[in-house]
Write a protein that holds these residues in place. Structure first.
Motif, PDB file in Angstrom:
ATOM      1  N   THR A  25       0.839  -1.206   0.000  1.00 19.89           N
ATOM      2  CA  THR A  25       0.000   0.000   0.000  1.00 19.89           C
ATOM      3  C   THR A  25       0.871   1.251   0.000  1.00 19.89           C
ATOM      4  O   THR A  25       0.584   2.228  -0.711  1.00 19.89           O
ATOM      5  N   LEU A  31      -0.937   7.782   0.272  1.00 24.24           N
ATOM      6  CA  LEU A  31      -1.911   7.029   1.071  1.00 24.24           C
ATOM      7  C   LEU A  31      -1.479   6.958   2.539  1.00 24.24           C
ATOM      8  O   LEU A  31      -2.243   7.301   3.438  1.00 24.24           O
ATOM      9  N   LEU A  32      -0.251   6.486   2.769  1.00 24.25           N
ATOM     10  CA  LEU A  32       0.232   6.300   4.144  1.00 24.25           C
ATOM     11  C   LEU A  32       1.333   7.310   4.460  1.00 24.25           C
ATOM     12  O   LEU A  32       1.977   7.842   3.570  1.00 24.25           O
ATOM     13  N   ILE A  92      -6.029   2.263   9.780  1.00 24.63           N
ATOM     14  CA  ILE A  92      -6.751   1.248   8.998  1.00 24.63           C
ATOM     15  C   ILE A  92      -6.105   1.109   7.626  1.00 24.63           C
ATOM     16  O   ILE A  92      -5.765   2.118   6.995  1.00 24.63           O
ATOM     17  N   VAL A  93      -5.936  -0.122   7.208  1.00 28.52           N
ATOM     18  CA  VAL A  93      -5.431  -0.402   5.854  1.00 28.52           C
ATOM     19  C   VAL A  93      -6.189  -1.604   5.296  1.00 28.52           C
ATOM     20  O   VAL A  93      -6.118  -2.710   5.848  1.00 28.52           O
ATOM     21  N   SER A 100     -12.624  -0.823  -1.674  1.00 24.61           N
ATOM     22  CA  SER A 100     -13.932  -0.442  -2.253  1.00 24.61           C
ATOM     23  C   SER A 100     -14.882  -1.633  -2.409  1.00 24.61           C
ATOM     24  O   SER A 100     -15.706  -1.668  -3.315  1.00 24.61           O
ATOM     25  N   GLY A 102     -16.234  -2.953   0.700  1.00 29.61           N
ATOM     26  CA  GLY A 102     -16.932  -3.022   1.984  1.00 29.61           C
ATOM     27  C   GLY A 102     -16.075  -3.445   3.157  1.00 29.61           C
ATOM     28  O   GLY A 102     -16.558  -3.490   4.292  1.00 29.61           O
ATOM     29  N   ARG A 105     -15.523  -0.575   5.793  1.00 30.88           N
ATOM     30  CA  ARG A 105     -16.692  -0.324   6.645  1.00 30.88           C
ATOM     31  C   ARG A 105     -16.861  -1.411   7.703  1.00 30.88           C
ATOM     32  O   ARG A 105     -17.172  -1.118   8.858  1.00 30.88           O
ATOM     33  N   LEU A 127      -5.079  10.730  11.502  1.00 30.98           N
ATOM     34  CA  LEU A 127      -4.555  11.662  10.507  1.00 30.98           C
ATOM     35  C   LEU A 127      -4.772  11.043   9.139  1.00 30.98           C
ATOM     36  O   LEU A 127      -4.459   9.870   8.936  1.00 30.98           O
ATOM     37  N   VAL A 128      -5.309  11.827   8.197  1.00 26.10           N
ATOM     38  CA  VAL A 128      -5.532  11.325   6.843  1.00 26.10           C
ATOM     39  C   VAL A 128      -5.020  12.360   5.849  1.00 26.10           C
ATOM     40  O   VAL A 128      -5.180  13.571   6.067  1.00 26.10           O
ATOM     41  N   ARG A 129      -4.376  11.861   4.771  1.00 29.05           N
ATOM     42  CA  ARG A 129      -3.888  12.776   3.761  1.00 29.05           C
ATOM     43  C   ARG A 129      -5.096  13.508   3.147  1.00 29.05           C
ATOM     44  O   ARG A 129      -6.110  12.879   2.827  1.00 29.05           O
ATOM     45  N   ALA A 135     -10.846   7.614   1.908  1.00 26.20           N
ATOM     46  CA  ALA A 135     -10.750   7.436   3.355  1.00 26.20           C
ATOM     47  C   ALA A 135     -11.562   8.509   4.095  1.00 26.20           C
ATOM     48  O   ALA A 135     -12.276   8.199   5.057  1.00 26.20           O
ATOM     49  N   ARG A 137     -14.203  10.103   3.168  1.00 27.12           N
ATOM     50  CA  ARG A 137     -15.648   9.807   3.078  1.00 27.12           C
ATOM     51  C   ARG A 137     -16.040   8.712   4.057  1.00 27.12           C
ATOM     52  O   ARG A 137     -17.081   8.771   4.705  1.00 27.12           O
ATOM     53  N   LEU A 138     -15.208   7.692   4.157  1.00 25.12           N
ATOM     54  CA  LEU A 138     -15.506   6.601   5.107  1.00 25.12           C
ATOM     55  C   LEU A 138     -15.522   7.147   6.535  1.00 25.12           C
ATOM     56  O   LEU A 138     -16.454   6.882   7.306  1.00 25.12           O
ATOM     57  N   TYR A 139     -14.507   7.919   6.901  1.00 22.19           N
ATOM     58  CA  TYR A 139     -14.430   8.430   8.280  1.00 22.19           C
ATOM     59  C   TYR A 139     -15.622   9.343   8.596  1.00 22.19           C
ATOM     60  O   TYR A 139     -16.218   9.245   9.663  1.00 22.19           O
TER      61      TYR A 139
HETATM   62  C1  LIG Z   1      -9.555   4.060   2.854  1.00 18.58           C
HETATM   63  C2  LIG Z   1      -9.996   2.641   3.077  1.00 18.58           C
HETATM   64  C3  LIG Z   1      -9.780   2.244   4.533  1.00 18.58           C
HETATM   65  C4  LIG Z   1     -11.507   2.514   2.776  1.00 18.58           C
HETATM   66  O1  LIG Z   1     -11.883   1.148   2.909  1.00 18.58           O
HETATM   67  P1  LIG Z   1     -12.610   0.404   1.690  1.00 18.58           P
HETATM   68  O2  LIG Z   1     -12.752  -1.001   2.048  1.00 18.58           O
HETATM   69  O3  LIG Z   1     -11.857   0.692   0.430  1.00 18.58           O
HETATM   70  O4  LIG Z   1     -14.016   1.149   1.660  1.00 18.58           O
HETATM   71  P2  LIG Z   1     -15.466   0.491   1.659  1.00 18.58           P
HETATM   72  O5  LIG Z   1     -15.653  -0.334   0.417  1.00 18.58           O
HETATM   73  O6  LIG Z   1     -15.717  -0.170   2.961  1.00 18.58           O
HETATM   74  O7  LIG Z   1     -16.389   1.761   1.515  1.00 18.58           O
HETATM   75  C5  LIG Z   1     -16.611   2.590   2.638  1.00 18.58           C
HETATM   76  C6  LIG Z   1     -16.842   4.008   2.194  1.00 18.58           C
HETATM   77  O8  LIG Z   1     -15.650   4.536   1.661  1.00 18.58           O
HETATM   78  C7  LIG Z   1     -15.960   5.394   0.595  1.00 18.58           C
HETATM   79  N1  LIG Z   1     -15.403   4.814  -0.626  1.00 18.58           N
HETATM   80  C8  LIG Z   1     -15.072   3.522  -0.865  1.00 18.58           C
HETATM   81  N2  LIG Z   1     -14.544   3.407  -2.075  1.00 18.58           N
HETATM   82  C9  LIG Z   1     -14.542   4.637  -2.624  1.00 18.58           C
HETATM   83  C10 LIG Z   1     -14.107   5.164  -3.858  1.00 18.58           C
HETATM   84  N3  LIG Z   1     -13.553   4.386  -4.803  1.00 18.58           N
HETATM   85  N4  LIG Z   1     -14.263   6.509  -4.057  1.00 18.58           N
HETATM   86  C11 LIG Z   1     -14.799   7.298  -3.118  1.00 18.58           C
HETATM   87  N5  LIG Z   1     -15.223   6.847  -1.922  1.00 18.58           N
HETATM   88  C12 LIG Z   1     -15.107   5.546  -1.686  1.00 18.58           C
HETATM   89  C13 LIG Z   1     -17.462   5.468   0.495  1.00 18.58           C
HETATM   90  O9  LIG Z   1     -17.921   6.524   1.315  1.00 18.58           O
HETATM   91  C14 LIG Z   1     -17.859   4.147   1.086  1.00 18.58           C
HETATM   92  O10 LIG Z   1     -19.120   4.166   1.649  1.00 18.58           O
HETATM   93  P3  LIG Z   1     -20.383   3.609   0.786  1.00 18.58           P
HETATM   94  O11 LIG Z   1     -20.018   2.261   0.330  1.00 18.58           O
HETATM   95  O12 LIG Z   1     -21.518   3.650   1.771  1.00 18.58           O
HETATM   96  O13 LIG Z   1     -20.516   4.577  -0.345  1.00 18.58           O
HETATM   97  C15 LIG Z   1      -9.252   1.666   2.118  1.00 18.58           C
HETATM   98  O14 LIG Z   1      -9.557   2.007   0.781  1.00 18.58           O
HETATM   99  C16 LIG Z   1      -7.732   1.669   2.300  1.00 18.58           C
HETATM  100  O15 LIG Z   1      -7.226   1.126   3.273  1.00 18.58           O
HETATM  101  N6  LIG Z   1      -7.018   2.272   1.349  1.00 18.58           N
HETATM  102  C17 LIG Z   1      -5.550   2.218   1.314  1.00 18.58           C
HETATM  103  C18 LIG Z   1      -4.881   2.730   2.585  1.00 18.58           C
HETATM  104  C19 LIG Z   1      -5.510   3.985   3.134  1.00 18.58           C
HETATM  105  O16 LIG Z   1      -5.825   4.914   2.394  1.00 18.58           O
HETATM  106  N7  LIG Z   1      -5.676   3.977   4.467  1.00 18.58           N
HETATM  107  C20 LIG Z   1      -6.180   5.129   5.174  1.00 18.58           C
HETATM  108  C21 LIG Z   1      -5.037   6.026   5.548  1.00 18.58           C
HETATM  109  S1  LIG Z   1      -5.579   7.394   6.565  1.00 18.58           S
END
Ligand SMILES: CC(C)(COP(=O)(O)OP(=O)(O)OC[C@H]1O[C@@H](n2cnc3c(N)ncnc32)[C@H](O)[C@@H]1OP(=O)(O)O)[C@@H](O)C(=O)NCCC(=O)NCCS
Length: 174
Positions: A25, A31-32, A92-93, A100, A102, A105, A127-129, A135, A137-139
């Protein structure tokens, strides 16, 4: 809707797999905070031991798919100082190839359910970039709000800077 993913406590044996996924990642800039070389297997094992030991200082969870394969990890780490002991830091990673779908979540729901029951935990910080819209949107959807901006704190290999957004979840506001 029933998720195809489930969550369990991390074990020390998971550490090498989690480290590989996080190093992969970290190869994507922005991202990180860490770079791949700064993520050692030993550090992952130590953190899991600290958080999942008897008495449970914090929480370290992994997400697994229907076959039991690891697809993500997330943790809550308490701050060490007595006057900040009600504050936990979230990481979270979701592993490459599984984003994307689930997993994030499911991990956030499990961590926040644990947080809601924990007698000492009142606040979660992260902290998020600022460029990581997925990320953020999820938070936000989990009740986190922005509390500040750390400007130009990340310097990418390209020489470009990225800000960090400080976000927090307050139990009293949920
Ligand atoms: C950021 C991260 C934790 C989100 O987890 P995820 O499993 O990808 O996301 P989910 O599929 O559970 O979706 C949760 C929410 O994220 C958002 N989301 C997910 N994929 C998205 C995309 N491609 N674009 C925009 N928003 C998105 C949406 O709000 C979504 O909610 P919804 O399904 O109700 O619309 C994950 O993508 C990740 O770990 N990425 C790489 C490392 C990282 O960025 N870590 C966070 C560092 S602060």
């Amino acid at each position: 809707m029933v998720s195809e993913f489930s969550v369990r406590a991390a074990s020390v044996e998971d550490a090498p797999c989690l480290a590989v996924a996080e190093r992969e990642t970290a190869r994507t800039p922005g991202l990180l905070r860490s770079t791949p070389a700064e993520l050692s297997d030993v550090a992952f094992a130590t953190r899991i031991e600290q958080l999942e030991s008897p008495g449970m200082r914090g929480r370290y969870l992994v997400a697994v798919d229907a076959r039991g394969a690891l697809v993500g990890h997330a943790l809550l780490d308490p701050m060490p100082l007595i006057q900040c002991a009600h504050v936990f830091r979230l990481t979270i990673v979701v592993h490459p190839g599984h984003t994307s779908r689930g997993v994030g979540r499911v991990l956030m729901n499990a961590l926040l359910a644990w947080a809601s029951e924990h007698e000492r935990l009142e606040k979660i910080e992260l902290l998020v970039r600022s460029t990581n819209a997925r990320a953020i949107r999820l938070y936000e959807s989990c009740g986190f709000v922005a509390e500040g901006r750390l400007r130009r704190v990340i310097k990418l290999p390209s020489g470009d800077y990225v800000d960090d957004i400080a976000m927090a979840w307050h139990r009293i506001e949920q």
